[in-house]
Motif scaffolding. Sequence first.
Motif, PDB file in Angstrom:
ATOM      1  N   HIS A  61     -54.390  66.100 -51.385  1.00 55.28           N
ATOM      2  CA  HIS A  61     -54.384  67.349 -50.793  1.00 55.28           C
ATOM      3  C   HIS A  61     -52.920  67.692 -50.457  1.00 55.28           C
ATOM      4  O   HIS A  61     -52.065  66.822 -50.055  1.00 55.28           O
ATOM      5  CB  HIS A  61     -55.080  67.211 -49.142  1.00 55.28           C
ATOM      6  N   LEU A  69     -55.246  61.625 -46.338  1.00 55.09           N
ATOM      7  CA  LEU A  69     -54.733  61.328 -47.622  1.00 55.09           C
ATOM      8  C   LEU A  69     -55.146  60.016 -48.028  1.00 55.09           C
ATOM      9  O   LEU A  69     -54.741  59.183 -47.277  1.00 55.09           O
ATOM     10  CB  LEU A  69     -53.291  61.918 -47.943  1.00 55.09           C
ATOM     11  N   TRP A 119     -55.324  77.531 -52.804  1.00 60.84           N
ATOM     12  CA  TRP A 119     -55.363  75.994 -52.488  1.00 60.84           C
ATOM     13  C   TRP A 119     -55.359  75.503 -50.800  1.00 60.84           C
ATOM     14  O   TRP A 119     -55.116  74.618 -50.463  1.00 60.84           O
ATOM     15  CB  TRP A 119     -54.009  75.268 -52.965  1.00 60.84           C
ATOM     16  N   TYR A 120     -55.239  77.023 -50.161  1.00 61.81           N
ATOM     17  CA  TYR A 120     -55.184  76.833 -48.617  1.00 61.81           C
ATOM     18  C   TYR A 120     -56.172  76.004 -47.892  1.00 61.81           C
ATOM     19  O   TYR A 120     -55.960  75.105 -47.160  1.00 61.81           O
ATOM     20  CB  TYR A 120     -55.021  78.342 -48.022  1.00 61.81           C
ATOM     21  N   ASP A 121     -57.406  76.251 -48.350  1.00 59.82           N
ATOM     22  CA  ASP A 121     -58.510  75.620 -47.751  1.00 59.82           C
ATOM     23  C   ASP A 121     -58.297  73.973 -48.115  1.00 59.82           C
ATOM     24  O   ASP A 121     -58.873  73.186 -47.070  1.00 59.82           O
ATOM     25  CB  ASP A 121     -59.836  76.229 -48.421  1.00 59.82           C
ATOM     26  N   ASP A 122     -57.994  73.655 -48.838  1.00 56.03           N
ATOM     27  CA  ASP A 122     -57.680  72.198 -49.372  1.00 56.03           C
ATOM     28  C   ASP A 122     -56.461  71.467 -48.631  1.00 56.03           C
ATOM     29  O   ASP A 122     -56.394  70.355 -48.941  1.00 56.03           O
ATOM     30  CB  ASP A 122     -57.668  71.962 -50.937  1.00 56.03           C
ATOM     31  N   ALA A 123     -55.766  72.256 -48.278  1.00 55.85           N
ATOM     32  CA  ALA A 123     -54.435  71.551 -47.703  1.00 55.85           C
ATOM     33  C   ALA A 123     -54.406  71.410 -46.368  1.00 55.85           C
ATOM     34  O   ALA A 123     -55.226  71.627 -45.350  1.00 55.85           O
ATOM     35  CB  ALA A 123     -53.111  72.868 -47.726  1.00 55.85           C
ATOM     36  N   PHE A 124     -53.391  70.377 -45.913  1.00 60.50           N
ATOM     37  CA  PHE A 124     -53.101  69.861 -44.785  1.00 60.50           C
ATOM     38  C   PHE A 124     -51.982  70.463 -44.397  1.00 60.50           C
ATOM     39  O   PHE A 124     -51.033  70.316 -44.875  1.00 60.50           O
ATOM     40  CB  PHE A 124     -52.848  68.339 -44.741  1.00 60.50           C
ATOM     41  N   TYR A 165     -56.743  71.127 -40.841  1.00 69.20           N
ATOM     42  CA  TYR A 165     -57.292  69.765 -41.691  1.00 69.20           C
ATOM     43  C   TYR A 165     -58.081  70.617 -43.188  1.00 69.20           C
ATOM     44  O   TYR A 165     -58.439  71.781 -42.950  1.00 69.20           O
ATOM     45  CB  TYR A 165     -58.487  69.005 -41.015  1.00 69.20           C
ATOM     46  N   PRO A 166     -58.024  69.499 -44.184  1.00 68.35           N
ATOM     47  CA  PRO A 166     -58.636  70.270 -45.318  1.00 68.35           C
ATOM     48  C   PRO A 166     -60.017  70.523 -45.003  1.00 68.35           C
ATOM     49  O   PRO A 166     -60.789  69.722 -44.360  1.00 68.35           O
ATOM     50  CB  PRO A 166     -58.387  68.862 -46.236  1.00 68.35           C
ATOM     51  N   GLY A 167     -60.564  71.536 -45.820  1.00 72.86           N
ATOM     52  CA  GLY A 167     -61.680  71.877 -45.634  1.00 72.86           C
ATOM     53  C   GLY A 167     -62.255  72.667 -44.457  1.00 72.86           C
ATOM     54  O   GLY A 167     -63.436  72.886 -44.082  1.00 72.86           O
TER      55      GLY A 167
END
Length: 417
Positions: free
Chosen positions: A2, A323, A253-258, A296-298
């Motif tokens: 992430h 991670l 990629w925002y949804d997957d980012a921390f 948080y991711p997702g």
Amino acid sequence: MHPVVLLSVDSLRFDRATEACLGESLPILNEDFCRFENAYSHGVATPFAFPGIVAGVHPEGNGRIPDSATTLAEGIPGRSTAYANNGHLHEERGYTRGFDRFEQHPSVDGQGGISLVDRVARRLQRIESIREARLPKAIYNRYLREPLPISSLPADGMTTILRDHLEGGPEAFVWGHYMDPHLPYHPEMAVDPPADVPSLEELEDVKERIAAGDADALTDDELATARELYDGNVRYFDRHFASLLRWLRERPWYDDAFVAVVSDHGELFGEHGLLFHNWDIDPHDEVAHTPLWVKYPGGEDAGASYDHVVGHGDVLATVADVLEGTALDPPEHTAPLRRASGRHVVTVSNTVKRLTEDGGSRFVRRDGTAETRGAVSDEGAAFVESLAFPECRNSVGEAMGVEEAERQRRLKNLGYR
């Protein structure tokens, strides 16, 4: 892996994380992020606070990140970039460690909040005879120096830099630091400033008295104006920070980012008879208690709010928890943010260490005195006693090269002496 994005903001008080000051950002933060209502900084000012944010530790000596600590940039595998935007965050204190690219004074089109006169003076400073001569310095300070100079990249520029940098997709770790609303509380940056704002020359004088830290040095009207200008500068930050958040939401990629959003410390406006965030004060709530949000991711736990005490060092522990495959080694006194683990959070100045726990706090002073408010654990009391007092200084010595002289000039403009 992430992508990790750290967005820090200087001097933002916890009680300004409201609709009145963060009217554009707060709805996004409330929808996409977890909010930690009782987050406490590792220090009363930038050199004391940031070792906690980027390495989970307390400062050593003159604000250094201890060599034994692993920073976020060192521990997250992959390319990393920092836009530090603050003269206190430099190589000698360990902030460049692990970064592929580190810009202490980022700029847009080579300007970075520096006026034309100051840019010319900066070039002349490279000539040793001019740099050492008293007369040119006196002329510059008396006739050429613009009052209330801005010595960092303002929020609109930081948002531009971050958007440009992230346009092609995220790196493993990106850190951008917003300096607004740090002193000077500039009227040209303020959104909805107070009526009848004094001249820049008058505000320069007020700034110097604010930086001295004694609330008795300001009249009631001056203090009220300072508060209103500070709030206006928070709203200026909010406007451009919200623009970044809206743009981030559109990235695939925002949804997957921390993503972590944190203030390094707060600010005093007359509470306890104090102003600013000087380095030898008790770590009162106004400087120690800060806003902290994490995405948080997702979208996990989006919109949730947690009330237990956490520390800035827990950001690193949370990244290590979320991670896989990092080299991060969270210090023993930290834990993932959502875990209510009965933390012993310590906030330091040069003269006082404050322990904060869910049940109370304890202040341990360099002069050997101590004070407990509420109830603290024996483990926490032992932990705060075990920490060495830092000895942070603004200057690294008399023999300054051009880069160090420029850093000191910027720090002076921000109120540091």
